[in-house]
Motif scaffolding. Structure first.
Motif, PDB file in Angstrom:
ATOM      1  N   GLU A 215       0.760  -1.156  -0.094  1.00  5.43           N
ATOM      2  CA  GLU A 215       0.040   0.100  -0.042  1.00  5.43           C
ATOM      3  C   GLU A 215       0.780   1.302  -0.057  1.00  5.43           C
ATOM      4  O   GLU A 215       0.427   2.239  -0.514  1.00  5.43           O
ATOM      5  CB  GLU A 215      -0.987   0.020   1.386  1.00  5.43           C
ATOM      6  CG  GLU A 215      -2.243  -0.708   0.859  1.00  5.43           C
ATOM      7  CD  GLU A 215      -3.227  -0.760   2.041  1.00  5.43           C
ATOM      8  OE1 GLU A 215      -3.049   0.000   2.864  1.00  5.43           O
ATOM      9  OE2 GLU A 215      -3.649  -1.841   1.942  1.00  5.43           O
ATOM     10  N   ARG A 218       1.763   1.904  -3.154  1.00  3.60           N
ATOM     11  CA  ARG A 218       0.736   2.603  -4.010  1.00  3.60           C
ATOM     12  C   ARG A 218      -0.114   1.418  -4.903  1.00  3.60           C
ATOM     13  O   ARG A 218      -0.549   1.616  -6.008  1.00  3.60           O
ATOM     14  CB  ARG A 218       0.662   3.665  -4.791  1.00  3.60           C
ATOM     15  CG  ARG A 218       0.932   5.067  -3.877  1.00  3.60           C
ATOM     16  CD  ARG A 218       1.377   6.307  -4.925  1.00  3.60           C
ATOM     17  NE  ARG A 218       1.216   7.556  -3.821  1.00  3.60           N
ATOM     18  CZ  ARG A 218       0.208   8.239  -3.896  1.00  3.60           C
ATOM     19  NH1 ARG A 218      -0.849   8.039  -4.562  1.00  3.60           N
ATOM     20  NH2 ARG A 218       0.209   9.428  -3.068  1.00  3.60           N
ATOM     21  N   SER A 220      -2.319  -1.300  -6.306  1.00  2.00           N
ATOM     22  CA  SER A 220      -3.841  -1.454  -6.403  1.00  2.00           C
ATOM     23  C   SER A 220      -4.190  -2.580  -5.707  1.00  2.00           C
ATOM     24  O   SER A 220      -3.393  -3.581  -5.657  1.00  2.00           O
ATOM     25  CB  SER A 220      -4.379  -1.420  -7.622  1.00  2.00           C
ATOM     26  OG  SER A 220      -4.087  -2.383  -8.464  1.00  2.00           O
ATOM     27  N   ASN A 221      -5.431  -2.941  -5.192  1.00  2.00           N
ATOM     28  CA  ASN A 221      -6.195  -4.231  -4.699  1.00  2.00           C
ATOM     29  C   ASN A 221      -5.832  -5.366  -5.416  1.00  2.00           C
ATOM     30  O   ASN A 221      -5.592  -6.508  -5.235  1.00  2.00           O
ATOM     31  CB  ASN A 221      -7.367  -4.008  -4.205  1.00  2.00           C
ATOM     32  CG  ASN A 221      -7.634  -3.215  -2.974  1.00  2.00           C
ATOM     33  OD1 ASN A 221      -6.559  -3.037  -2.170  1.00  2.00           O
ATOM     34  ND2 ASN A 221      -8.691  -2.634  -2.661  1.00  2.00           N
ATOM     35  N   TRP A 222      -6.137  -5.005  -6.694  1.00  2.00           N
ATOM     36  CA  TRP A 222      -6.051  -6.024  -8.077  1.00  2.00           C
ATOM     37  C   TRP A 222      -4.553  -6.518  -7.854  1.00  2.00           C
ATOM     38  O   TRP A 222      -4.268  -7.545  -8.020  1.00  2.00           O
ATOM     39  CB  TRP A 222      -6.632  -5.326  -9.349  1.00  2.00           C
ATOM     40  CG  TRP A 222      -6.604  -6.282 -10.288  1.00  2.00           C
ATOM     41  CD1 TRP A 222      -5.865  -6.204 -11.564  1.00  2.00           C
ATOM     42  CD2 TRP A 222      -7.483  -7.485 -10.426  1.00  2.00           C
ATOM     43  NE1 TRP A 222      -6.066  -7.183 -12.323  1.00  2.00           N
ATOM     44  CE2 TRP A 222      -7.379  -7.969 -11.702  1.00  2.00           C
ATOM     45  CE3 TRP A 222      -8.396  -7.971  -9.901  1.00  2.00           C
ATOM     46  CZ2 TRP A 222      -7.840  -9.027 -12.079  1.00  2.00           C
ATOM     47  CZ3 TRP A 222      -9.128  -8.990 -10.082  1.00  2.00           C
ATOM     48  CH2 TRP A 222      -8.727  -9.616 -11.476  1.00  2.00           C
ATOM     49  N   ARG A 223      -3.696  -5.638  -8.050  1.00  2.00           N
ATOM     50  CA  ARG A 223      -2.145  -5.784  -8.020  1.00  2.00           C
ATOM     51  C   ARG A 223      -1.832  -6.593  -6.943  1.00  2.00           C
ATOM     52  O   ARG A 223      -1.043  -7.793  -6.858  1.00  2.00           O
ATOM     53  CB  ARG A 223      -1.308  -4.614  -8.568  1.00  2.00           C
ATOM     54  CG  ARG A 223      -0.005  -5.070  -8.838  1.00  2.00           C
ATOM     55  CD  ARG A 223       0.777  -3.738  -9.260  1.00  2.00           C
ATOM     56  NE  ARG A 223       2.211  -4.137  -9.463  1.00  2.00           N
ATOM     57  CZ  ARG A 223       2.644  -4.665 -10.353  1.00  2.00           C
ATOM     58  NH1 ARG A 223       1.599  -5.192 -11.546  1.00  2.00           N
ATOM     59  NH2 ARG A 223       3.903  -5.051 -10.763  1.00  2.00           N
TER      60      ARG A 223
END
Lengths: 315, 436
Positions: A215, A218, A220-223
């Motif tokens: 996080e 940065r 993403s949730n998908w990544r």
């Protein structure tokens, strides 16, 4: 020396026996301890295997112990490998195996992912989800035959409610096209919780700090899902696939109760077919050859798979 | 002391009687007649002092469980009421003891029993006077129908108009099909009903026991009198294929949805619950039908398996009672058979819901009217034909189960292909047995 295996064993042994033990080497003592287990393994696993291999080259029938046993060479193997019915059975098993594993991993992982998120009633839902795997397969098979009953079955009525079709217009266990799916559905219902629990263990083994670091970067949730969650739970997923694969390859009770192998031979899996050959037709020699072929197949596939699993773990 | 003395005497008496009495275990299928036999056997216990216990296994597992018991030389069963097809295996593998000398010594003659039951349940090899069992339970496939529905004027009128003949128990295969089609999907008393409940079970022997009732009557046979192992052209003749097509058509057109794996108990349930107008089943169910509050008491009728274009036969059921050679109580077991063969016991066997094969019972002038189904039972027993009773019967049976179920229920291939494959499998079995 005072800590040697001999001294420790002698100290914990009555004096007469202890004197005898002191005269033995460490290696001999080790063998004495291991010998019962090895003997048991030989008696329970290795001897029957060798005996089965021997029987597979004969026309022996266990229900006629006094009949003359003839050496038939490779005839049993040749018959099995050229028998279209056996190949149909193998195909039915492959269909069952692949689709059950696919659905169980997919749904099991999804459920584990949902359960892993903290929410109210989390424990209650976990308990409810794992209930099916606590039931006996014979019981599950029996009550699903009622659920699939076209006239009174809840399954047919649910499908009819959702699609508008007549509930008596289709029979899940009596139709050639639907029967293979009927056993896939029941096995998935029963064993998805097992896969879910393994996946849940995998998800909970991932340290929060990794996600926190991602996080900060940065991601993403998908990544995060594809680069952290999936790779780190992959060994667990592969383990679940191995367990379910082995279990479903020898699937017997649930399917026998549900479809009896029918209609026709549509859901006759190899284990059911083998049992019929061995203990209903009493073709013991033939069934032994059949069992050896299955053993080699499963052993070979499992060995390759375990090697792949180890490689994934090493990464 | 006064109380202790009689008690001690009783214990001693019990102990002394235990010294000469045997514990006998009788093995059979778990079904209604078995309960009647338990009641009947109480007289034997009282007369002989032997104690009877029973091991009853549900039909779908009966052969599996009991043949395992016999094949492993188990001593669980002293007496076995084994299926008719087991007789070859029982005799050749030494599971049963031969009863000829015992029969001769005790004035038991097979002439006193219905010929079909002697051939079917007792003889091996067939047609020779070598006896391995006493006919114990005469049974045959027949049909039950809803007489109360058949008697409804509106249905009679509609049937007459459609088929040009009265609505009554069918006498031919074609009439059977018409009646089944007539009732299929019909609404009676606000409920959808179906034509017929027929045998379709795959796991044990169900669909074979059902389909043969059509096959025999279209020309199917097991070899010829000259060549008992002639299969080509006999098992798979075009006429036999037509018989199998008939059975498939009956399954496709006229059975309840979901009846793809039905045997005796499922058919009974479907009939008693008012789902079907016709029910194929063994005659053993008839006493239960008569006593049923929903379909008994005159609401049901019974008819013989209908005639086909090539003959008139019905599938034999039933069993003989044998003494297991591994039993440690063979003398007591033989004593039971001697008792069971008695005319009075056989008469009570019929009265209690059993099915006697003793001619003195079934040929009694009052027998045909003794029950509503008695005449149908007699007529059916006169036209029986049985499946192979070879030692390899299990392999022969499973091959037929597979091929017939694949064609009739799963709809795979044609009837001719199914029977051709059956001939191939049976040939392989007989070649393995050294009989071809």
């Amino acid at each position: 020396m005072a800590n040697s295996m001999i001294e420790r064993a002698a100290a914990a042994t009555p004096s007469v026996t202890a004197r005898r033990i002191r005269g033995l080497s460490d290696r001999a003592i080790a063998w004495i301890f291991v010998a019962p287990t090895i003997f048991l393994l030989l008696a329970v696993n290795i001897f029957p295997l060798i005996w089965t291999i021997r029987l597979s080259f004969t026309n022996f029938r266990a229900n006629r112990p006094n009949a003359e046993v003839e050496w038939v060479g490779l005839r049993n193997y040749q018959r099995i490998l050229t028998d279209a019915d056996i190949w149909a059975t193998m195909q039915a098993t492959a269909h069952f195996l692949l689709w059950t594993i696919f659905f169980q991993v997919l749904i099991g992982f999804a459920l584990a992912w949902l359960i892993n998120r903290k929410f109210r009633g989390n424990d209650l839902w976990t308990t409810i989800i794992v209930l099916p795997m606590m039931l006996s397969p014979a019981v599950v098979g029996n009550f699903w035959t009622f659920l699939y009953q076209p006239q009174i079955g809840l399954f047919n009525y649910t499908v009819a409610f959702l699609t508008g079709a007549d509930p008596t217009s289709f029979s899940m266990i009596g139709d050639v096209a639907l029967a293979p799916w009927s056993i896939v559905i029941v096995d998935t219902w029963m064993w998805t919780p097992f896969v879910m629990l393994i996946c849940l263990a995998g998800l909970r083994s991932i340290p929060d700090s990794i996600y926190e670091a991602a996080e900060c970067d940065r991601a993403s949730n998908w990544r995060q899902f594809w680069t952290i969650t999936i790779p780190m739970t992959l060994p667990f997923l592969m383990l679940a696939v191995l367990f379910r694969g082995i279990e479903n390859f020898k699937m017997f009770d649930l399917v026998v109760q549900l479809t009896g192998g029918g209609p026709g031979s549509t859901t006759e899996l190899t284990s059911i077919n083998l049992k019929r050959e061995a203990f209903e037709k009493w073709r013991t020699g033939y069934a032994s050859a059949y069992a050896i072929i299955l053993f080699v197949t499963v052993f070979g596939l499992a060995s390759i798979y375990v090697k792949a699993l180890n490689k994934v773990k090493e990464r | 002391m006064k109380r202790t003395f009689p008690a001690a005497t009783a214990v001693l008496l019990a102990a002394s009687s235990a010294a000469w009495a045997d514990d006998l275990t009788l093995c059979w299928a778990a079904w209604d007649p078995a309960n009647a036999l338990v009641e009947l056997s109480k007289d034997f216990e009282a007369q002989s002092g032997h104690r009877m216990s029973f091991e009853f296994v549900p039909w779908p597992n009966f052969a599996d469980r009991m043949l395992n018991e016999l094949n492993s030389g188990g001593q669980l069963c002293d007496l076995m009421i084994g299926d008719s097809q087991w007789i070859g295996l029982g005799a050749e593998a030494g599971h049963y003891i031969k009863l000829n000398d015992f029969f001769a010594a005790n004035d038991i003659t097979m002439d006193d029993f219905l010929p079909a039951t002697v051939t079917g349940y007792a003889e091996w090899p067939k047609g020779t006077p070598n006896y391995w069992a006493l006919p114990a339970y005469a049974d045959v496939v027949g049909w039950t129908y809803r007489k109360d529905w058949f008697e409804r004027p509106e249905l009679q009128a509609e049937f007459q108009q459609t088929y040009g003949r009265p609505l009554e128990a069918p006498k031919t295969m074609d009439e059977l099909m018409d009646v089944a089609k007539f009732f299929q999907g019909r609404e009676i008393d606000g409920k959808a009903v179906y034509g017929a409940a027929i045998y379709t079970e795959r796991g044990s022997e169900g669909i074979t026991m059902g389909a043969t009732n059509a096959l025999y009557n279209y020309g199917f046979d097991y070899g010829t009198p000259d060549n008992p192992y002639l299969l080509e052209g006999v098992v798979n003749s075009p006429e036999a294929a037509a018989g199998l097509e008939f059975y498939k058509e009956l399954y496709d057109c006229c059975t309840p949805p979901g009846s793809s794996n039905w045997y005796m108990s499922e058919n009974i349930d479907a009939y008693k619950s008012g789902q079907v107008a016709l029910q194929m089943n063994f005659a053993f169910i008839w006493p239960g039908v008569e006593a049923d509050p929903n379909v008994g008491g005159g609401r049901s009728g019974y008819f013989v398996n209908p005639e086909g274009p090539a003959g008139h036969f019905a599938q034999l059921g039933g069993q003989g009672i044998s003494v297991v050679s591994y039993s440690g109580s063979q003398d007591a077991a033989l004593e039971y058979i001697k008792w069971f063969a008695g005319p009075e016991v056989q008469q009570r066997w019929w009265d209690m819901g059993g099915a006697s094969a003793l001619r003195a019972v079934v040929e009694d002038p009052g027998f045909a009217t003794s029950q509503p189904y008695a005449q149908t039972f007699l007529d059916s027993m006169a036209i029986v034909k049985d499946f192979w009773a070879e030692p390899a019967y299990a392999s022969l049976l499973l091959a037929m189960q597979d091929h017939v179920h694949s064609y009739v229920v799963a709809g795979e291939g044609t009837a001719q292909e199914a029977l051709d494959s059956l001939v191939e499998d049976w040939t392989e079995v007989f070649e393995d047995e050294g009989k071809m």
